[in-house]
Design an enzyme around this catalytic site. Structure first.
Site, mmCIF file in Angstrom:
data_model
loop_
_atom_site.group_PDB
_atom_site.id
_atom_site.type_symbol
_atom_site.label_atom_id
_atom_site.label_comp_id
_atom_site.label_asym_id
_atom_site.label_seq_id
_atom_site.Cartn_x
_atom_site.Cartn_y
_atom_site.Cartn_z
ATOM 1 C CG PHE A 1 -1.800 1.258 1.248
ATOM 2 C CD1 PHE A 1 -2.955 1.317 0.489
ATOM 3 C CD2 PHE A 1 -1.459 2.349 2.025
ATOM 4 C CE1 PHE A 1 -3.755 2.448 0.493
ATOM 5 C CE2 PHE A 1 -2.258 3.488 2.036
ATOM 6 C CZ PHE A 1 -3.411 3.536 1.275
ATOM 7 C CG ASP B 1 6.120 3.119 1.268
ATOM 8 O OD1 ASP B 1 6.256 3.651 2.381
ATOM 9 O OD2 ASP B 1 5.086 3.226 0.582
ATOM 10 C CE LYS C 1 0.830 5.055 7.569
ATOM 11 N NZ LYS C 1 -0.478 5.659 7.858
#
Length: 385
Positions: free
Chosen positions: A119, A204, A233
């Site tokens: 994702f 990622d 994040k």
């Protein structure tokens, strides 16, 4: 807009790893804003950094540099420890992925190999790199030429990468898929495959980075040097920021006019990120995350209704004996704990790095009762547990 469905709660305030809703009910937040609230809520170091910077200099546009921006870029490169590089700051993980996606096009190639179950965001470019059909189908055709291969399968990766491939994109641990850890040596083999074909290796680390797994970056566990790393994040503990870090020669691919961001790298976000990095170091949170994460994984695995527990540090995924993760998440909420159910049979935990031993112990003590309540809810609907 109805992008998220009905909210489960309306939250009013937080302190540490605890939050309160508008009715005054208290919860231990074991999701941390989906791995964002690294220092929990209201940490004094983060509050001080944001307040001081905002009262000093809040926004200057990308025509100018600021001291926090420069310091953060230097700090990230030092923590990565892979030598020289360049950093492009954004406002989110999706934007960091977009920047990296554009950077790969500067190689003169257009093909990207990514993993099934990965994702990388919801914008059109990031979505093109995300394999889940439920997300992709409503918005096709998507940009790019992307091949998806089973995560952790080095042979499939080797077969998909060619001399036309611009980049290999991997999460060091799959996050949204339910915290899936790759086999030993997988990331190192990915490095070999990318190098063999002159492709960039892009990690990622938006969910796994900045101490989440007990290391500054999860790929450090494999001693592999990537060409590109995307971050967001937990980087600023809840203040919006993202970063695309390009190492070595990859750092020179983006040139003036190739990309931009009005708010990316603003001094307040960068000051917040520096405060998070300082606090992780000063409070020895990497060791704390490693030890507490192991206690949580061991405790969760003790119940026979849990068939597997995976993860590193405070990024934890578990498989349940049946497709009852929604009932488990609802039961946990009723018991005062916020968890996530990314798939019908999987539960994900990504609590603040400052989660206390007492809060973790309280969750483990309540865990059997949570599973009992989920079993009862399934039985009431006539479904097997």
């Amino acid at each position: 807009m109805n992008a998220f469905g009905p909210p489960k709660l309306t939250l009013a305030r937080g302190a540490g790893a605890r939050v309160w809703d508008t009715d005054g009910n208290e919860y231990v937040d074991l999701l941390g804003g989906i791995a964002v609230n690294a220092l929990g809520h209201g940490h004094p170091a983060l509050v001080e950094a944001v307040s001081t910077q905002l009262s000093t200099l809040g926004h200057v546009s990308n025509f100018f540099a600021t001291v926090p921006q420069i310091e953060l870029a230097e700090r990230l490169l030092a923590l990565l420890g892979h030598g020289e590089g360049k950093v492009f700051f954004t406002n989110s993980g999706t934007e960091a992925v977009e920047a990296a996606f554009k950077l790969t096009r500067r190689t003169g190639r257009t093909h990207v190999v990514a993993a099934e179950g990965g994702f990388h965001g919801r914008s059109m470019g990031a979505l093109a790199l995300t394999s889940k059909q439920a997300y992709r189908t409503p918005f096709e055709p998507l940009p790019g030429e992307v091949t998806f291969v089973p995560y952790g399968d080095a042979e499939a990766l080797a077969a998909a990468v060619t001399d036309r491939t611009a980049a290999v994109l991997l999460e060091p641990i799959l996050g949204e898929a339910g915290v899936v850890v790759p086999p030993e040596g997988y990331l190192a083999r990915a490095r070999e495959i990318a190098t063999e074909h002159g492709a960039l290796l892009w990690f990622d680390e938006i969910q796994t980075g900045i101490g989440r797994t007990g290391r500054w970056f999860e790929h450090h566990r494999s001693d592999v040097v990537p060409d590109v790393v995307t971050l967001a994040k937990g980087l600023a503990g809840g203040f919006p920021i993202g970063a695309c870090v390009a190492l070595g020669a990859a750092g020179d691919l983006i040139q003036p006019g190739n990309h931009g961001s009005t708010f990316g790298g603003n001094p307040v976000a960068c000051a917040a990120a520096l405060a998070v990095l300082d606090t992780i170091e000063s409070e020895d949170l990497l060791d704390h995350v490693t030890v507490l994460g192991q206690k949580l994984r061991d405790g969760l695995a003790a119940d026979p209704r849990v068939t597997e527990v995976r993860g590193e540090g405070l990024l934890i995924g578990l498989d349940l004996a049946g497709d009852c993760s929604a009932e488990v998440a609802a039961a946990a909420l009723a018991h005062g704990f916020i968890v996530n159910n990314p798939t019908p049979s999987r539960v994900r935990l990504a609590p603040p790095l400052v989660l206390t031993d007492d809060d973790a112990a309280a969750f483990l003590a309540a865990w059997p009762a949570i599973l009992d309540a989920a079993d009862e809810a399934r039985a009431a609907t006539g479904e097997d547990t």
